[in-house]
Design a protein around this motif. Structure first.
Motif, PDB file in Angstrom:
ATOM      1  N   ASP A 274     108.105 -10.699  63.697  1.00 38.77           N
ATOM      2  CA  ASP A 274     108.475 -11.567  62.811  1.00 38.77           C
ATOM      3  C   ASP A 274     108.305 -11.248  61.206  1.00 38.77           C
ATOM      4  OD1 ASP A 274     108.824 -13.297  64.955  1.00 38.77           O
ATOM      5  OD2 ASP A 274     106.595 -13.769  64.823  1.00 38.77           O
ATOM      6  N   ARG A 275     107.198 -10.534  61.150  1.00 35.48           N
ATOM      7  CA  ARG A 275     106.978 -10.067  59.549  1.00 35.48           C
ATOM      8  C   ARG A 275     108.225  -9.066  59.245  1.00 35.48           C
ATOM      9  NH1 ARG A 275     101.666 -10.059  61.474  1.00 35.48           N
ATOM     10  NH2 ARG A 275     101.533  -8.068  61.712  1.00 35.48           N
ATOM     11  N   LEU A 276     108.569  -8.352  60.186  1.00 32.50           N
ATOM     12  CA  LEU A 276     109.639  -7.376  59.979  1.00 32.50           C
ATOM     13  C   LEU A 276     110.725  -8.303  59.665  1.00 32.50           C
ATOM     14  CD1 LEU A 276     111.235  -4.533  59.815  1.00 32.50           C
ATOM     15  CD2 LEU A 276     111.252  -4.726  62.390  1.00 32.50           C
ATOM     16  N   SER A 277     111.022  -9.189  60.307  1.00 35.67           N
ATOM     17  CA  SER A 277     112.241  -9.772  60.318  1.00 35.67           C
ATOM     18  C   SER A 277     112.379 -10.474  58.844  1.00 35.67           C
ATOM     19  CB  SER A 277     112.481 -11.218  60.926  1.00 35.67           C
ATOM     20  OG  SER A 277     112.531 -10.530  62.528  1.00 35.67           O
ATOM     21  N   LYS A 278     111.419 -11.169  58.518  1.00 32.88           N
ATOM     22  CA  LYS A 278     111.334 -11.646  57.023  1.00 32.88           C
ATOM     23  C   LYS A 278     111.103 -10.249  56.018  1.00 32.88           C
ATOM     24  CE  LYS A 278     108.103 -15.462  58.138  1.00 32.88           C
ATOM     25  NZ  LYS A 278     106.567 -15.999  57.828  1.00 32.88           N
ATOM     26  N   ALA A 279     110.672  -9.107  56.341  1.00 29.03           N
ATOM     27  CA  ALA A 279     110.589  -8.240  55.265  1.00 29.03           C
ATOM     28  C   ALA A 279     112.128  -7.706  55.122  1.00 29.03           C
ATOM     29  CB  ALA A 279     109.878  -6.879  55.699  1.00 29.03           C
ATOM     30  N   ILE A 280     112.996  -7.598  56.096  1.00 29.83           N
ATOM     31  CA  ILE A 280     114.352  -7.171  56.046  1.00 29.83           C
ATOM     32  C   ILE A 280     115.483  -8.108  55.013  1.00 29.83           C
ATOM     33  CG2 ILE A 280     116.419  -6.488  57.458  1.00 29.83           C
ATOM     34  CD1 ILE A 280     114.741  -5.659  59.591  1.00 29.83           C
ATOM     35  N   GLY A 281     115.247  -9.436  55.637  1.00 27.33           N
ATOM     36  CA  GLY A 281     116.144 -10.353  54.984  1.00 27.33           C
ATOM     37  C   GLY A 281     115.529 -10.503  53.565  1.00 27.33           C
ATOM     38  N   ALA A 282     114.136 -10.479  53.173  1.00 24.57           N
ATOM     39  CA  ALA A 282     113.792 -10.511  51.779  1.00 24.57           C
ATOM     40  C   ALA A 282     114.314  -9.378  50.855  1.00 24.57           C
ATOM     41  CB  ALA A 282     112.190 -10.554  51.690  1.00 24.57           C
ATOM     42  N   TYR A 283     114.299  -8.203  51.513  1.00 25.23           N
ATOM     43  CA  TYR A 283     114.868  -7.034  50.898  1.00 25.23           C
ATOM     44  C   TYR A 283     116.334  -7.635  50.355  1.00 25.23           C
ATOM     45  CZ  TYR A 283     116.707  -2.433  49.626  1.00 25.23           C
ATOM     46  OH  TYR A 283     117.231  -1.447  48.873  1.00 25.23           O
ATOM     47  N   ASN A 284     117.293  -8.210  50.962  1.00 27.39           N
ATOM     48  CA  ASN A 284     118.360  -8.459  50.500  1.00 27.39           C
ATOM     49  C   ASN A 284     118.360  -9.609  49.351  1.00 27.39           C
ATOM     50  OD1 ASN A 284     121.157 -10.411  51.566  1.00 27.39           O
ATOM     51  ND2 ASN A 284     121.632  -8.299  51.287  1.00 27.39           N
ATOM     52  N   GLN A 285     117.639 -10.808  49.822  1.00 28.09           N
ATOM     53  CA  GLN A 285     117.709 -11.821  49.089  1.00 28.09           C
ATOM     54  C   GLN A 285     116.461 -12.062  48.262  1.00 28.09           C
ATOM     55  OE1 GLN A 285     120.045 -14.367  48.792  1.00 28.09           O
ATOM     56  NE2 GLN A 285     121.398 -13.090  49.802  1.00 28.09           N
TER      57      GLN A 285
END
Length: 622
Positions: free
Chosen positions: A503-514
């Motif tokens: 879950d934290r990886l999922s957030k990290a990837i999305g937050a890199y973009n936004q």
């Protein structure tokens, strides 16, 4: 070129001798000498050689000199071709001596890494083929010591014929005189490049053409807000003219975007925080905001030095993307650094960190016309220009290359990142060249792991646990099982489902973009999937979060992850009937990452209808 020949001195010497000796009345034959107006070639590497045209009409203190306009302090190749010499001159193999009126450096090529030597002003620099036959003695590379504006350097080239003499047969006698000296003179200069004042003719010259080529290679386009970055349309002609179309009052409302150097210059200054922030519109463009003044030229220098070094290191690859470069694997391996102490980012099912980095690079620099091809430079959109950096088309912040990091974080207001002088800069980007393919991948890692300054730091936050939130189980929406990942099992009696590494990886990837704060610290990943998958409102923060989720899902899918789906259980009370005596009932349904974009509530309603129509026999929980 204006060639200066000392034939007058030669003729005077001969005539004086004739008068003294009394031979002036006799028939004579003079030295047959053909004066050739030399063609000087001045070239700049942008990144391939571009020849500059002389300006012969500009007003100056020495109107007889041709002026070659340049951008900043670009290194220039100066060439007098050997064919410009007469046969007599070539036979004497002259020494060429260059003198520049301002301090600079002389080099052997356009290569930045090439050894150059400082040359003080008005100091002769000689090239002698007898001493250095391996060098093209008719060409010299010169650059000023800096990119300051108001450069004006007078250049003089003297041909030394090694004290040779000429023998002139005349009426049975042979006269010996010095071989005539030869000199060439011209001027190199720079200036503020920008729009002309009202009523004046637009600025034009080789420097405007150079700037257009440089900005185009860096990914900037000449269009208004309808087309930008990778989807720009280049000016078809008059690239040496600083035209101003789409000035104050704007043309953003027009159906066909206009092209102009003014828009191109404005985009560069805006992306690097050298002019006012805001969305691109006609009202944002002013004469002051589009001129490349001292500050803008200094920032352009930083861009161009990095870009040109990347070009030289990869000059054999006019197109670089994630799909067809055999070196991409080695670049990925060299860039892998997502680890904080003993904590590494989550991987599963054979997915490596390099797979994740590859997928991010592909998605960040992707192109809808070339699915799954992450473009760094050389192709994409409506313009397939070799070595042209891929620049994002979604905004005007000049996100570029594999990393798609906004230019301002590296070169703009925060360009202290390149010198370490600005505490708000992303210090971890020091020493990394985002224009090079390997440097761009390294920049993704460093930017996402940044600790000091204005970095994205989404992966650092994830690894340090700051993206950890919990989903609170309730009877109406309880997760009883996770499908697609065998690493965990959620018992029915869990009251809180805490975000794990996935879950934290999922957030990290999305937050890199936004952006690192797009998810906040209170929203769990399953809760986000449940509450915002089918959102159709207009809240800007929620829209940004949904973009981050969609981006994260695409990256994970491409990297090879099995997307997580959740089995939800809902318990309701109802009035008993003879055929179904229970006063409460439960039903289950599957909804998760694979359903992103659909409505969780509608999925639950469909499951409820099934269980009611079957009198509880098909509850989906078995």
């Amino acid at each position: 070129m204006k060639a200066v020949y000392h034939l007058i001195a030669l003729l005077l010497s001969v005539l004086s001798w004739l008068c003294i000796t009394g031979f002036a009345h006799r028939e004579t034959s003079v030295l047959e000498y053909t004066a050739i107006d030399s063609e000087l070639t001045v070239e700049a590497a942008v990144p391939t050689p571009m020849e500059l045209e002389a300006d012969q009409d500009v007003e100056s203190d020495q109107p007889e000199l041709d002026i070659y306009w340049t951008v900043g302090g670009m290194r220039l190749g100066l060439l007098f071709d050997e064919d410009d010499l007469t046969e007599e001159e070539r036979a004497l193999n002259p020494v060429r001596t260059w003198v520049f009126s301002v301090p600079g450096r002389v080099c052997r090529a356009h290569l930045p890494s090439d050894s150059c030597q400082d040359l003080p002003s008005d100091t002769p620099y000689s090239l002698d083929s007898a001493v250095t036959p391996e060098i093209d003695n008719f060409k010299v590379y010169w650059e000023p010591l800096n990119w300051d504006l108001d450069l004006s350097v007078d250049v003089e080239v003297t041909y030394d014929f090694r004290n040779r003499v000429v023998e002139i047969p005349m009426d049975g006698n042979v006269f010996t005189v010095d071989f005539p000296e030869r000199k060439e003179q011209f001027r190199i200069a720079n200036r503020v490049i920008g729009p002309a004042a009202d009523g004046e003719e637009p600025l034009q010259g080789s420097d405007v053409a150079m700037l257009e080529q440089m900005l185009w290679q860096l990914g900037y386009g000449p269009n208004n807000s309808r087309r930008k970055g990778n989807y720009s349309i280049r000016k078809a002609d008059d690239r040496n003219v600083f035209d101003v179309g789409c000035n104050v009052g704007g043309c953003s409302h027009r159906s066909n975007p206009e092209t102009s150097m003014e828009w191109m210059a404005w985009r560069f200054k805006f992306a690097n925080e050298l002019t006012a922030r805001g969305n691109v519109s006609g009202e944002d463009v002013t004469l002051e905001s589009t001129a490349l003044d001292h500050q803008a030229i200094s920032v352009l220098k930083k861009h161009w030095e990095d870009y040109f070094q990347a070009y030289l290191n990869n000059s054999g690859s006019p197109i670089i993307n994630a799909g067809n470069q055999t070196r991409f694997v080695s670049w990925l391996e060299a860039s892998d650094g997502w680890q904080l102490g003993d904590v590494e980012i989550y991987t599963s099912g054979g997915v490596s960190r390099s797979d994740i980095l590859n997928s991010i690079a592909s998605k960040e620099s992707g192109d809808s016309t070339r699915l799954s091809s992450g473009i760094h430079w050389g192709a994409g959109g409506s313009n397939d220009t070799p070595f042209r950096i891929n620049q994002g088309s979604a905004d005007s912040w000049a996100s570029f290359g594999f990393s798609q990091i906004k230019s301002r974080y590296i070169y703009g207001q925060f360009f202290g990142a390149r010198s370490g002088s600005d505490p708000s800069a992303c210090e971890e980007l020091n020493g990394h060249n985002p224009y090079s393919p390997d440097g761009a991948l390294e920049s993704i890692v460093q930017f996402s792991m940044g600790r000091n300054g204005s970095c994205g730091r989404s992966f650092r936050l994830a690894l340090s646990g700051q993206y950890t939130a919990s989903y609170q189980q309730v009877n109406g929406a309880r997760i009883v099982r996770i499908e697609g990942d065998s690493s965990r099992d959620v018992p029915v009696n869990s009251n809180a489902l805490i975000d794990d590494g996935y879950d934290r990886l999922s957030k990290a990837i999305g937050a890199y973009n936004q952006g690192a704060g797009v998810f906040g610290n209170v929203l769990s990943w399953p809760g986000i999937i449940k509450d915002y998958s089918g959102y159709s409102g207009s809240d800007a923060d929620i829209i940004a979060m949904r973009k981050a989720v969609a981006y994260s899902l695409r990256v994970k899918r491409t990297a090879g992850f099995s997307l997580r789906n959740y089995v939800w259980q809902t318990t309701e009370s109802r009035n008993p009937t003879p055929s179904w005596p229970a006063d409460s009932f439960s039903y289950c349904f599957t909804f998760g990452e694979s359903n992103w974009g659909e409505s969780w509530s509608q999925a639950r309603s469909r499951a409820r209808e099934i269980v009611l129509n079957s009198n509880g026999l098909q509850n989906g929980c078995d």
